[in-house]
Design a protein around this motif. Structure first.
Motif, short mmCIF file in Angstrom:
data_model
loop_
_atom_site.label_atom_id
_atom_site.label_comp_id
_atom_site.label_asym_id
_atom_site.label_seq_id
_atom_site.Cartn_x
_atom_site.Cartn_y
_atom_site.Cartn_z
N VAL A 109 46.22 45.76 38.16
CA VAL A 109 46.46 44.37 37.80
C VAL A 109 45.36 43.52 38.40
CG1 VAL A 109 48.06 42.43 37.97
CG2 VAL A 109 48.95 44.77 37.74
N ASP A 110 44.73 42.67 37.58
CA ASP A 110 43.69 41.78 38.07
C ASP A 110 44.18 40.96 39.26
OD1 ASP A 110 41.24 41.56 35.93
OD2 ASP A 110 43.12 42.05 34.92
N LEU A 111 43.29 40.77 40.23
CA LEU A 111 43.53 39.93 41.41
C LEU A 111 44.52 40.51 42.40
CD1 LEU A 111 43.71 36.42 39.65
CD2 LEU A 111 41.76 37.40 40.85
N SER A 112 45.00 41.73 42.17
CA SER A 112 46.00 42.30 43.08
C SER A 112 45.42 43.35 44.02
CB SER A 112 47.14 42.93 42.27
OG SER A 112 46.70 44.09 41.58
N GLY A 113 44.11 43.58 43.96
CA GLY A 113 43.48 44.53 44.88
C GLY A 113 42.75 45.67 44.20
N PRO A 114 43.41 46.44 43.31
CA PRO A 114 42.74 47.59 42.70
C PRO A 114 41.65 47.17 41.71
CG PRO A 114 45.12 47.78 42.55
CD PRO A 114 44.82 46.39 42.97
N PRO A 115 40.64 48.00 41.52
CA PRO A 115 39.65 47.73 40.48
C PRO A 115 40.26 47.92 39.10
CG PRO A 115 39.28 49.90 41.40
CD PRO A 115 40.38 49.27 42.22
N VAL A 116 39.74 47.20 38.13
CA VAL A 116 40.24 47.33 36.75
C VAL A 116 39.10 47.54 35.76
CG1 VAL A 116 42.31 45.95 37.20
CG2 VAL A 116 40.21 44.81 36.43
N THR A 117 37.86 47.63 36.26
CA THR A 117 36.70 47.75 35.38
C THR A 117 35.80 48.90 35.82
OG1 THR A 117 35.47 46.16 36.74
CG2 THR A 117 36.67 45.29 34.83
N VAL A 118 34.96 49.36 34.89
CA VAL A 118 33.93 50.35 35.19
C VAL A 118 32.76 49.58 35.80
CG1 VAL A 118 32.40 52.12 34.25
CG2 VAL A 118 34.69 51.79 33.28
N SER A 119 32.74 49.52 37.12
CA SER A 119 31.81 48.61 37.79
C SER A 119 31.46 49.11 39.18
CB SER A 119 32.46 47.22 37.90
OG SER A 119 33.71 47.30 38.59
N TRP A 120 30.32 48.61 39.67
CA TRP A 120 29.96 48.84 41.06
C TRP A 120 29.31 47.57 41.60
CZ3 TRP A 120 25.16 49.21 43.72
CH2 TRP A 120 24.01 49.03 42.92
N GLY A 121 29.31 47.46 42.91
CA GLY A 121 28.67 46.31 43.54
C GLY A 121 28.40 46.59 44.99
N ILE A 122 27.47 45.86 45.55
CA ILE A 122 27.14 46.00 46.96
C ILE A 122 28.12 45.16 47.77
CG2 ILE A 122 25.38 45.60 48.72
CD1 ILE A 122 23.27 46.10 46.56
N SER A 123 28.89 45.82 48.61
CA SER A 123 29.92 45.17 49.44
C SER A 123 30.90 44.37 48.59
CB SER A 123 29.26 44.26 50.50
OG SER A 123 28.44 45.01 51.36
N ASN A 124 31.16 44.83 47.38
CA ASN A 124 32.04 44.11 46.45
C ASN A 124 33.33 44.92 46.28
OD1 ASN A 124 33.33 42.79 44.34
ND2 ASN A 124 31.45 42.50 43.15
N LYS A 125 34.41 44.47 46.94
CA LYS A 125 35.66 45.20 46.90
C LYS A 125 36.47 44.97 45.63
CE LYS A 125 36.38 45.80 51.86
NZ LYS A 125 37.33 45.67 52.99
N THR A 126 35.97 44.14 44.72
CA THR A 126 36.65 44.00 43.43
C THR A 126 36.14 45.02 42.42
OG1 THR A 126 35.09 42.41 42.44
CG2 THR A 126 36.81 41.53 43.87
N ALA A 127 35.06 45.73 42.75
CA ALA A 127 34.48 46.73 41.85
C ALA A 127 35.11 48.10 42.09
CB ALA A 127 32.97 46.80 42.04
N ALA A 128 34.95 48.99 41.13
CA ALA A 128 35.51 50.34 41.26
C ALA A 128 34.78 51.16 42.31
CB ALA A 128 35.46 51.05 39.91
N VAL A 129 33.46 50.95 42.43
CA VAL A 129 32.65 51.66 43.42
C VAL A 129 31.94 50.62 44.27
CG1 VAL A 129 30.76 53.28 43.83
CG2 VAL A 129 32.32 53.64 41.89
N ARG A 130 32.21 50.63 45.56
CA ARG A 130 31.58 49.68 46.48
C ARG A 130 30.50 50.40 47.26
NH1 ARG A 130 32.77 47.26 52.09
NH2 ARG A 130 34.13 49.07 52.43
N ALA A 131 29.28 49.85 47.22
CA ALA A 131 28.17 50.41 47.97
C ALA A 131 28.03 49.67 49.29
CB ALA A 131 26.88 50.30 47.16
N VAL A 132 28.03 50.40 50.38
CA VAL A 132 27.77 49.85 51.70
C VAL A 132 26.36 50.27 52.09
CG1 VAL A 132 28.49 49.79 54.12
CG2 VAL A 132 30.21 49.96 52.30
N CYS A 133 25.47 49.31 52.22
CA CYS A 133 24.05 49.62 52.38
C CYS A 133 23.51 49.07 53.69
CB CYS A 133 23.25 49.01 51.21
SG CYS A 133 23.82 49.53 49.59
N GLY A 134 22.30 49.53 54.04
CA GLY A 134 21.57 48.95 55.15
C GLY A 134 21.85 49.52 56.51
#
Length: 456
Positions: A310-335
């Motif tokens: 469910v949108d806005l409830s915590g889990p990802p809902v899209t085929v997505s990734w992002g840097i330090s982005n917890k709304t995406a399905a895959v979160r990249a922690v870099c640096g």
């Protein structure tokens, strides 16, 4: 005295004879199954293996044989598969009882294609052939209720009282003593069997907790995950409480099982680069996104798994990734030379971690072998996006099964025998829901509570 017998009866010169040894492994549904044998029986069968009827891979969570799809050659007439213990997992579970985790094998010495632990091992071996080892960590979420399991059963697992009060704010320290007593007892048991944990805390929903296990080898972490959940259940039973790992045990927040992963090559974190994701990390992300829709079937295994998306409830809902982005399905922690990693945020708490990790590693391997470049990272919130802007995750068990069936990457790496059987079992689950009392229009139907609250 054989080495097997000695490992049971002598530890550092101490006489540690037990009256029993418990054999432990998950089936494909994630249920922790096994049998308890006398020490003499264990010593006589540890090399050849212990027979189990193949039905352990053929029953659904309602204890009915799953039908309507093709069985592999080794299934269908209740022939035996063989449990072989991994002696490195032998521990004293409690006074008078040892426990050992193992894998399932066929008579000809080949692994059962549905054996979750062997499938994880297959993927770690494939990764090693590319020159990489993986370090994995998992977050275990569960909800604990004041009622005993007997009272919960009598109530149909409905209208239970969250342990620790109704506050649902994450990290809340104003918890009643009974909540802390439960978690302290769990931590003591984990310490006693040698499972290293890093933290536990209050989670978003009332009565919900999260335990973070220390990072480690994929197989070892999966073993620790299975035993941690068993300990959480046993402690709940002992204290007159009940605990569930349903993806959504109430109409409120859901429960996850986030997987954190890094790769090492020659002892160096291959995901680290000063400027951001390394080439290895980029290709791993590319492979994870390419297999994300198909992997949903594995990491979101049950009907209720999809009520969590469910949108806005915590889990990802899209085929997505992002840097330090917890709304995406895959979160990249870099640096960070030590901490650069990927967090795979799709799995529900009801996922079988062995299978979930096998699917995740398969995606990573595909990305590395095929040098798959990911799309641009999502820099905004990945929830509530307009239709057509970004692909959404499958939102039903049948849509996810269809995505897995068509995923040639996962079919190639995990094997068609596993994929076809798994897809068939998910479609069977959908049919059971729609013919045995499930309600697709309710927030959480009684059928789901009865089926999923205790198992897996």
């Amino acid at each position: 005295m054989s080495e097997i017998t000695r490992s049971i009866t002598e530890v550092d010169g101490r006489d540690t004879r037990r009256r029993a040894v418990r054999l432990e492994a998950t089936n494909h549904e994630g249920s922790f199954l096994g049998k308890t044998v006398a020490p003499k029986k264990f010593a006589s069968g540890a090399d050849a293996g212990f027979p189990f009827a193949d039905l352990l891979f053929g029953l659904d969570l309602g204890n009915a044989p799953a039908l309507g799809f093709a069985f592999p050659d080794w299934r269908g007439h209740l022939d035996d598969v063989y449990f072989r213990p991994d002696m490195s997992t032998l521990v004293e579970w409690e006074p008078g009882l040892d426990a050992v985790i193992g894998d399932y094998w066929l008579k000809d010495g080949t692994p059962v294609p549905l054996c979750p632990r062997n499938l994880t091992r297959k993927m770690t071996a494939r990764l090693a052939s590319l020159g990489y080892t993986a370090t994995v960590a998992v977050e275990i979420e569960a909800t604990v209720f004041e009622e005993s399991v007997h009272e919960a059963r009598a109530r149909g697992y409905r209208d239970l009282t969250p342990l620790g009060g109704s506050a649902g704010t994450a990290y809340h320290l104003a918890k009643s003593h009974d909540w802390k007593a439960y978690m302290n007892a769990v931590a003591d048991r984990l310490d006693a069997v040698g499972i290293e944990w890093e933290a536990w805390s209050d989670e978003d929903a009332a009565g919900q907790i999260e335990i973070n296990l220390a990072p480690g080898d994929p197989i070892a972490i999966c073993d620790a995950w299975a035993r941690t959940r068993q300990i959480m259940r046993e402690v709940a039973f002992d204290l007159g409480r009940t605990v569930t790992f349903m993806a959504k045990p109430t109409a409120g927040y859901g429960q996850a099982s986030h997987i954190n992963l890094s790769l090492q090559r020659d002892g160096v974190n291959a995901f680290y680069a000063e400027e951001g994701p390394s080439e290895t990390m980029r290709h791993a992300i590319g492979g994870l996104l390419a297999t994300l829709e198909g992997n949903c079937s594995i990491v979101l295994p049950q009907i209720t798994s999809y009520r969590r998306l469910v949108d806005l409830s915590g889990p990802p809902v899209t085929v997505s990734w992002g840097i330090s982005n917890k709304t995406a399905a895959v979160r990249a922690v870099c640096g960070h030379p030590s901490y650069s990693r990927l967090e795979y945020r799709v799995p529900g708490a009801d996922a079988n971690l062995y299978l979930a990790l096998a699917g995740v590693l398969a995606g990573v391997i595909a990305g590395l072998e095929r040098k798959i470049e990911p799309p641009e990272p999502v820099t905004d919130m990945a929830w509530c996006m307009p239709p057509g802007v970004i692909t959404r995750l499958p939102d039903t068990i049948t849509k996810a099964a269809a995505a897995l069936e068509e995923d040639l990457i996962l079919r190639d790496l995990l094997g068609s025998e596993f994929v076809d059987y798994w897809v068939g079992s998910r479609r069977w689950e959908w049919m059971q829901f729609h013919t045995a009392g499930g309600d697709p229009y309710s927030e959480l139907s009684p059928w789901e509570s009865a089926r999923y609250f205790e198992l897996p």
